[in-house]
Design a protein around this motif. Structure first.
Motif, PDB file in Angstrom:
ATOM      1  N   ARG A 223       0.834  -1.204   0.000  1.00  0.00           N
ATOM      2  CA  ARG A 223       0.000   0.000   0.000  1.00  0.00           C
ATOM      3  C   ARG A 223       0.872   1.260   0.000  1.00  0.00           C
ATOM      4  O   ARG A 223       0.611   2.223  -0.720  1.00  0.00           O
ATOM      5  N   TRP A 224       1.930   1.229   0.806  1.00  0.00           N
ATOM      6  CA  TRP A 224       2.835   2.377   0.890  1.00  0.00           C
ATOM      7  C   TRP A 224       3.604   2.567  -0.421  1.00  0.00           C
ATOM      8  O   TRP A 224       3.646   3.667  -0.971  1.00  0.00           O
ATOM      9  N   ALA A 225       4.176   1.503  -0.952  1.00  0.00           N
ATOM     10  CA  ALA A 225       4.987   1.608  -2.167  1.00  0.00           C
ATOM     11  C   ALA A 225       4.134   1.894  -3.393  1.00  0.00           C
ATOM     12  O   ALA A 225       4.633   2.433  -4.386  1.00  0.00           O
ATOM     13  N   GLY A 226       2.831   1.579  -3.318  1.00  0.00           N
ATOM     14  CA  GLY A 226       1.945   1.863  -4.443  1.00  0.00           C
ATOM     15  C   GLY A 226       1.810   3.343  -4.728  1.00  0.00           C
ATOM     16  O   GLY A 226       1.401   3.744  -5.808  1.00  0.00           O
TER      17      GLY A 226
ATOM     18  N   PRO B  55       6.690  -7.012 -15.265  1.00  0.00           N
ATOM     19  CA  PRO B  55       5.794  -8.158 -15.082  1.00  0.00           C
ATOM     20  C   PRO B  55       5.279  -8.245 -13.652  1.00  0.00           C
ATOM     21  O   PRO B  55       5.940  -7.800 -12.709  1.00  0.00           O
ATOM     22  N   ILE B  56       4.105  -8.844 -13.488  1.00  0.00           N
ATOM     23  CA  ILE B  56       3.545  -9.066 -12.147  1.00  0.00           C
ATOM     24  C   ILE B  56       2.873 -10.427 -12.152  1.00  0.00           C
ATOM     25  O   ILE B  56       2.159 -10.781 -13.093  1.00  0.00           O
ATOM     26  N   GLY B  57       3.140 -11.224 -11.123  1.00  0.00           N
ATOM     27  CA  GLY B  57       2.559 -12.554 -11.036  1.00  0.00           C
ATOM     28  C   GLY B  57       1.109 -12.513 -10.592  1.00  0.00           C
ATOM     29  O   GLY B  57       0.624 -11.513 -10.040  1.00  0.00           O
ATOM     30  N   VAL B  58       0.420 -13.627 -10.808  1.00  0.00           N
ATOM     31  CA  VAL B  58      -1.000 -13.704 -10.465  1.00  0.00           C
ATOM     32  C   VAL B  58      -1.222 -13.541  -8.965  1.00  0.00           C
ATOM     33  O   VAL B  58      -2.119 -12.805  -8.537  1.00  0.00           O
ATOM     34  N   ASP B  59      -0.409 -14.223  -8.138  1.00  0.00           N
ATOM     35  CA  ASP B  59      -0.579 -14.085  -6.689  1.00  0.00           C
ATOM     36  C   ASP B  59      -0.346 -12.648  -6.240  1.00  0.00           C
ATOM     37  O   ASP B  59      -1.074 -12.118  -5.394  1.00  0.00           O
ATOM     38  N   SER B  60       0.680 -12.008  -6.812  1.00  0.00           N
ATOM     39  CA  SER B  60       0.958 -10.613  -6.470  1.00  0.00           C
ATOM     40  C   SER B  60      -0.230  -9.739  -6.813  1.00  0.00           C
ATOM     41  O   SER B  60      -0.620  -8.849  -6.049  1.00  0.00           O
ATOM     42  N   LEU B  61      -0.807  -9.987  -7.973  1.00  0.00           N
ATOM     43  CA  LEU B  61      -1.918  -9.171  -8.451  1.00  0.00           C
ATOM     44  C   LEU B  61      -3.146  -9.334  -7.566  1.00  0.00           C
ATOM     45  O   LEU B  61      -3.781  -8.355  -7.176  1.00  0.00           O
ATOM     46  N   ILE B  62      -3.478 -10.571  -7.235  1.00  0.00           N
ATOM     47  CA  ILE B  62      -4.682 -10.786  -6.432  1.00  0.00           C
ATOM     48  C   ILE B  62      -4.471 -10.285  -5.006  1.00  0.00           C
ATOM     49  O   ILE B  62      -5.401  -9.769  -4.368  1.00  0.00           O
ATOM     50  N   LEU B  63      -3.247 -10.392  -4.479  1.00  0.00           N
ATOM     51  CA  LEU B  63      -2.977  -9.876  -3.132  1.00  0.00           C
ATOM     52  C   LEU B  63      -3.002  -8.359  -3.088  1.00  0.00           C
ATOM     53  O   LEU B  63      -3.250  -7.764  -2.036  1.00  0.00           O
ATOM     54  N   SER B  64      -2.752  -7.722  -4.236  1.00  0.00           N
ATOM     55  CA  SER B  64      -2.788  -6.261  -4.270  1.00  0.00           C
ATOM     56  C   SER B  64      -4.189  -5.730  -3.971  1.00  0.00           C
ATOM     57  O   SER B  64      -4.352  -4.569  -3.597  1.00  0.00           O
ATOM     58  N   LEU B  65      -5.211  -6.578  -4.107  1.00  0.00           N
ATOM     59  CA  LEU B  65      -6.569  -6.151  -3.781  1.00  0.00           C
ATOM     60  C   LEU B  65      -6.675  -5.724  -2.320  1.00  0.00           C
ATOM     61  O   LEU B  65      -7.426  -4.817  -1.980  1.00  0.00           O
ATOM     62  N   LYS B  66      -5.905  -6.399  -1.445  1.00  0.00           N
ATOM     63  CA  LYS B  66      -5.949  -6.023  -0.029  1.00  0.00           C
ATOM     64  C   LYS B  66      -5.342  -4.647   0.195  1.00  0.00           C
ATOM     65  O   LYS B  66      -5.811  -3.879   1.032  1.00  0.00           O
TER      66      LYS B  66
ATOM     67  N   GLY C 249     -18.458  -5.668   5.780  1.00  0.00           N
ATOM     68  CA  GLY C 249     -18.167  -5.038   7.057  1.00  0.00           C
ATOM     69  C   GLY C 249     -16.833  -4.324   7.107  1.00  0.00           C
ATOM     70  O   GLY C 249     -16.173  -4.303   8.142  1.00  0.00           O
ATOM     71  N   GLY C 250     -16.416  -3.766   5.984  1.00  0.00           N
ATOM     72  CA  GLY C 250     -15.158  -3.042   5.953  1.00  0.00           C
ATOM     73  C   GLY C 250     -13.931  -3.931   5.896  1.00  0.00           C
ATOM     74  O   GLY C 250     -12.806  -3.445   6.028  1.00  0.00           O
ATOM     75  N   GLU C 251     -14.135  -5.238   5.695  1.00  0.00           N
ATOM     76  CA  GLU C 251     -13.025  -6.178   5.636  1.00  0.00           C
ATOM     77  C   GLU C 251     -13.049  -6.904   4.302  1.00  0.00           C
ATOM     78  O   GLU C 251     -14.081  -7.013   3.637  1.00  0.00           O
ATOM     79  N   ILE C 252     -11.878  -7.412   3.913  1.00  0.00           N
ATOM     80  CA  ILE C 252     -11.786  -8.189   2.681  1.00  0.00           C
ATOM     81  C   ILE C 252     -11.045  -9.478   2.973  1.00  0.00           C
ATOM     82  O   ILE C 252     -10.076  -9.493   3.743  1.00  0.00           O
ATOM     83  N   ALA C 253     -11.531 -10.571   2.397  1.00  0.00           N
ATOM     84  CA  ALA C 253     -10.888 -11.872   2.555  1.00  0.00           C
ATOM     85  C   ALA C 253     -10.638 -12.454   1.178  1.00  0.00           C
ATOM     86  O   ALA C 253     -11.499 -12.377   0.293  1.00  0.00           O
ATOM     87  N   ILE C 254      -9.451 -13.031   0.995  1.00  0.00           N
ATOM     88  CA  ILE C 254      -9.066 -13.610  -0.285  1.00  0.00           C
ATOM     89  C   ILE C 254      -8.517 -15.011  -0.037  1.00  0.00           C
ATOM     90  O   ILE C 254      -7.734 -15.220   0.891  1.00  0.00           O
ATOM     91  N   ALA C 255      -8.934 -15.955  -0.865  1.00  0.00           N
ATOM     92  CA  ALA C 255      -8.431 -17.323  -0.734  1.00  0.00           C
ATOM     93  C   ALA C 255      -8.465 -17.980  -2.106  1.00  0.00           C
ATOM     94  O   ALA C 255      -9.151 -17.514  -3.027  1.00  0.00           O
ATOM     95  N   ARG C 256      -7.719 -19.062  -2.243  1.00  0.00           N
ATOM     96  CA  ARG C 256      -7.759 -19.809  -3.490  1.00  0.00           C
ATOM     97  C   ARG C 256      -9.085 -20.554  -3.596  1.00  0.00           C
ATOM     98  O   ARG C 256      -9.666 -20.967  -2.600  1.00  0.00           O
TER      99      ARG C 256
END
Length: 227
Positions: free
Chosen positions: A99-102, A112-123, A153-160
């Protein structure tokens, strides 16, 4: 093998850097935040790390208690690396750093950006304001990878894995998804162009993507998945 240099500083921040401050260490943590991975899958997510360096970092992280190596039970029965419970505590560190470096004007948006990196960026990009008390459950398919994303509720959850009976399903590739998050393309344009398939209401997909604000005002070239 030459021993690691340490700060020899009683500050917990310095000790934290002793544990995960070596090059590639936090990126290994990033790659394992969504679950265990085999060594070959870690290499695919970190193509810039040589096998020797990756093996060395994994050994160091195991010695530090951040990562463990185990064999999955049958029928898989394959050896994997995974974060320990203590290692999982690094998730807000990785997300906060992203979030800070963004907000950096020198962020290499054309790299390039990997899929895991991309989906984790949602948080890191998540803005809970528009959600309120409404729960949004989405399945995001990026090539051969599928993720469930729940915002409530103001929270986000991500999983495979996908969501059973999701509100919306987005089916696209990593480059298109990156362009949507960065505002380079609109969901409507991507749907018309055939690069985004939406199962559900397109307006709901627009609202879902609006939850992830762009950290960098001027959008750059689209990212591509590292193979």
């Amino acid at each position: 093998m030459v021993g690691r240099r340490k700060y020899d500083d009683g500050c917990a921040v310095a000790h934290g850097l002793d544990l995960v401050g070596e090059r590639w260490a936090l990126l290994i943590v990033r790659e394992l935040l969504l679950g265990p991975k085999r060594f070959t899958h870690l290499r695919a997510g970190l193509p810039g790390a040589s096998p020797d360096v990756l093996s060395q970092r994994l050994r160091q992280l195991q010695e530090s208690g951040v990562v463990r190596h185990r064999r999955l039970p049958p029928p898989a029965g394959v050896p994997v690396y995974e974060l320990t419970e203590w290692g999982m505590g690094l998730e807000p560190v990785v997300t906060g750093l992203g979030r800070w470096a963004g907000g950096s004007s020198s962020l290499p948006l054309d790299a390039p950006i990997g899929v895991d990196s991309l989906i984790l960026s949602l948080k890191a990009l998540f803005d809970p304001g528009p959600v309120g008390d409404v729960e949004i459950r989405a399945t995001v398919r990026l090539g051969g990878d599928e993720f469930r994303v729940t915002a409530a509720g103001g929270e986000i959850a991500i999983a495979r894995g996908g969501v059973e009976h999701p509100d919306i399903t987005l089916d696209t590739d990593a480059a298109t998804f990156a362009s949507l998050l960065r505002g380079v393309r609109s969901p409507e344009e991507a749907v018309v162009g055939g690069d985004l398939r939406v199962d559900g209401d397109v307006e709901a997909a627009v609202g879902f993507l609006a939850l992830f604000r762009r950290a960098v005002p001027p959008p750059g070239p689209e990212a591509t998945r590292a193979e």
